[in-house]
Scaffold this motif. Structure first.
Motif, PDB file in Angstrom:
ATOM      1  N   ARG A 141      72.150  12.104  41.762  1.00 18.11           N
ATOM      2  CA  ARG A 141      72.565  11.406  42.888  1.00 18.11           C
ATOM      3  C   ARG A 141      72.334   9.919  43.124  1.00 18.11           C
ATOM      4  O   ARG A 141      73.153   9.137  43.367  1.00 18.11           O
ATOM      5  CB  ARG A 141      72.491  12.114  44.214  1.00 18.11           C
ATOM      6  CG  ARG A 141      72.847  13.624  44.381  1.00 18.11           C
ATOM      7  CD  ARG A 141      74.294  13.689  44.413  1.00 18.11           C
ATOM      8  NE  ARG A 141      74.740  15.134  44.474  1.00 18.11           N
ATOM      9  CZ  ARG A 141      74.631  16.012  45.459  1.00 18.11           C
ATOM     10  NH1 ARG A 141      74.087  15.778  46.544  1.00 18.11           N
ATOM     11  NH2 ARG A 141      75.186  17.275  45.136  1.00 18.11           N
ATOM     12  N   MET A 142      71.146   9.622  43.198  1.00 14.49           N
ATOM     13  CA  MET A 142      70.528   8.418  43.560  1.00 14.49           C
ATOM     14  C   MET A 142      69.173   8.048  42.530  1.00 14.49           C
ATOM     15  O   MET A 142      68.493   8.585  42.455  1.00 14.49           O
ATOM     16  CB  MET A 142      70.115   8.303  45.019  1.00 14.49           C
ATOM     17  CG  MET A 142      69.604   6.788  45.097  1.00 14.49           C
ATOM     18  SD  MET A 142      70.899   5.547  45.343  1.00 14.49           S
ATOM     19  CE  MET A 142      70.748   5.115  46.914  1.00 14.49           C
ATOM     20  N   ASP A 143      69.373   6.707  41.908  1.00 12.53           N
ATOM     21  CA  ASP A 143      68.198   6.385  41.159  1.00 12.53           C
ATOM     22  C   ASP A 143      67.954   4.952  41.325  1.00 12.53           C
ATOM     23  O   ASP A 143      68.625   4.188  40.793  1.00 12.53           O
ATOM     24  CB  ASP A 143      68.597   6.960  39.883  1.00 12.53           C
ATOM     25  CG  ASP A 143      67.228   6.602  39.058  1.00 12.53           C
ATOM     26  OD1 ASP A 143      66.137   6.142  39.476  1.00 12.53           O
ATOM     27  OD2 ASP A 143      67.330   7.005  37.705  1.00 12.53           O
ATOM     28  N   SER A 144      67.119   4.700  42.141  1.00  9.36           N
ATOM     29  CA  SER A 144      66.746   3.331  42.514  1.00  9.36           C
ATOM     30  C   SER A 144      65.209   2.989  42.395  1.00  9.36           C
ATOM     31  O   SER A 144      64.317   3.806  42.484  1.00  9.36           O
ATOM     32  CB  SER A 144      66.797   2.834  43.829  1.00  9.36           C
ATOM     33  OG  SER A 144      68.235   2.951  44.331  1.00  9.36           O
ATOM     34  N   ARG A 145      64.838   1.818  41.474  1.00 10.49           N
ATOM     35  CA  ARG A 145      63.439   1.343  41.225  1.00 10.49           C
ATOM     36  C   ARG A 145      63.252   0.253  41.968  1.00 10.49           C
ATOM     37  O   ARG A 145      63.937  -0.746  42.107  1.00 10.49           O
ATOM     38  CB  ARG A 145      63.335   1.135  39.520  1.00 10.49           C
ATOM     39  CG  ARG A 145      63.825   2.470  38.893  1.00 10.49           C
ATOM     40  CD  ARG A 145      63.758   2.246  37.330  1.00 10.49           C
ATOM     41  NE  ARG A 145      64.261   3.367  36.510  1.00 10.49           N
ATOM     42  CZ  ARG A 145      63.583   4.336  35.960  1.00 10.49           C
ATOM     43  NH1 ARG A 145      62.186   3.949  36.055  1.00 10.49           N
ATOM     44  NH2 ARG A 145      64.302   5.224  35.307  1.00 10.49           N
TER      45      ARG A 145
ATOM     46  N   PRO B  19      76.216  20.381  42.425  1.00 14.76           N
ATOM     47  CA  PRO B  19      77.526  19.645  42.680  1.00 14.76           C
ATOM     48  C   PRO B  19      78.092  20.675  43.859  1.00 14.76           C
ATOM     49  O   PRO B  19      77.822  21.783  43.908  1.00 14.76           O
ATOM     50  CB  PRO B  19      78.365  20.494  41.433  1.00 14.76           C
ATOM     51  CG  PRO B  19      77.245  20.287  40.367  1.00 14.76           C
ATOM     52  CD  PRO B  19      76.007  20.705  40.953  1.00 14.76           C
ATOM     53  N   ASN B  20      79.038  19.846  44.563  1.00 17.17           N
ATOM     54  CA  ASN B  20      79.781  20.358  46.049  1.00 17.17           C
ATOM     55  C   ASN B  20      78.604  20.801  46.931  1.00 17.17           C
ATOM     56  O   ASN B  20      78.905  21.651  47.822  1.00 17.17           O
ATOM     57  CB  ASN B  20      80.574  21.560  45.598  1.00 17.17           C
ATOM     58  CG  ASN B  20      81.596  21.450  44.613  1.00 17.17           C
ATOM     59  OD1 ASN B  20      82.310  20.394  44.828  1.00 17.17           O
ATOM     60  ND2 ASN B  20      81.659  22.136  43.591  1.00 17.17           N
TER      61      ASN B  20
END
Length: 133
Positions: free
Chosen positions: A31-35, A48-49
């Motif tokens: 869903r989210m991948d921030s470094r 999913p869902n």
């Protein structure tokens, strides 16, 4: 007043290997991948869902060393989570073929069919198909 559960945190030793296990073996989506500049990583997955996201949290770069060590000592010791399916036999077989380790064989109980499996760190999960009412 609380409105919803948005995230749960799962301590991991390595975000990349955890991401690979949960997406490739169990069917989660990233869903989210921030470094961040300091080496920390905000990485979430979800089914999913489903709105709830699981934070795959390697505390190494996020916290002071002694706090990170305490968190790392908890890797593999999460309380059991129950994952529900509408196709127990199909899900069980797909997981087995992908190398997901099961601690118990499927068995019927008064509320459905279940089996316990583990992730790559030893956290235990219950795979459950509830009985038709």
């Amino acid at each position: 007043m609380l409105t919803k559960l948005a995230h749960v945190t799962l301590y991991v030793r390595d975000c990349e290997e955890a991401l690979q296990f949960y997406t490739e073996k169990l069917g989660f989506e990233k869903r989210m991948d921030s470094r961040m500049d300091n080496g920390s990583r905000w990485l979430t997955i979800g089914l999913p869902n489903q709105e709830v996201e699981i934070v795959l949290h390697d505390p190494t770069h996020w916290h002071r060393e002694e706090v990170a060590d305490q968190m790392l000592a908890l890797v593999g010791k999460n309380p059991m989570w129950v994952w529900q399916t509408e196709d127990f036999a199909g899900t069980y077989e797909a997981f087995r073929q992908k190398g997901v380790p099961f601690l118990t064989e499927p068995h019927d109980v008064m509320y459905g069919t279940e089996a316990v499996f583990t992730d790559l760190y030893g956290n235990q999960y219950l795979l459950l198909q509830t009985a038709s009412v």
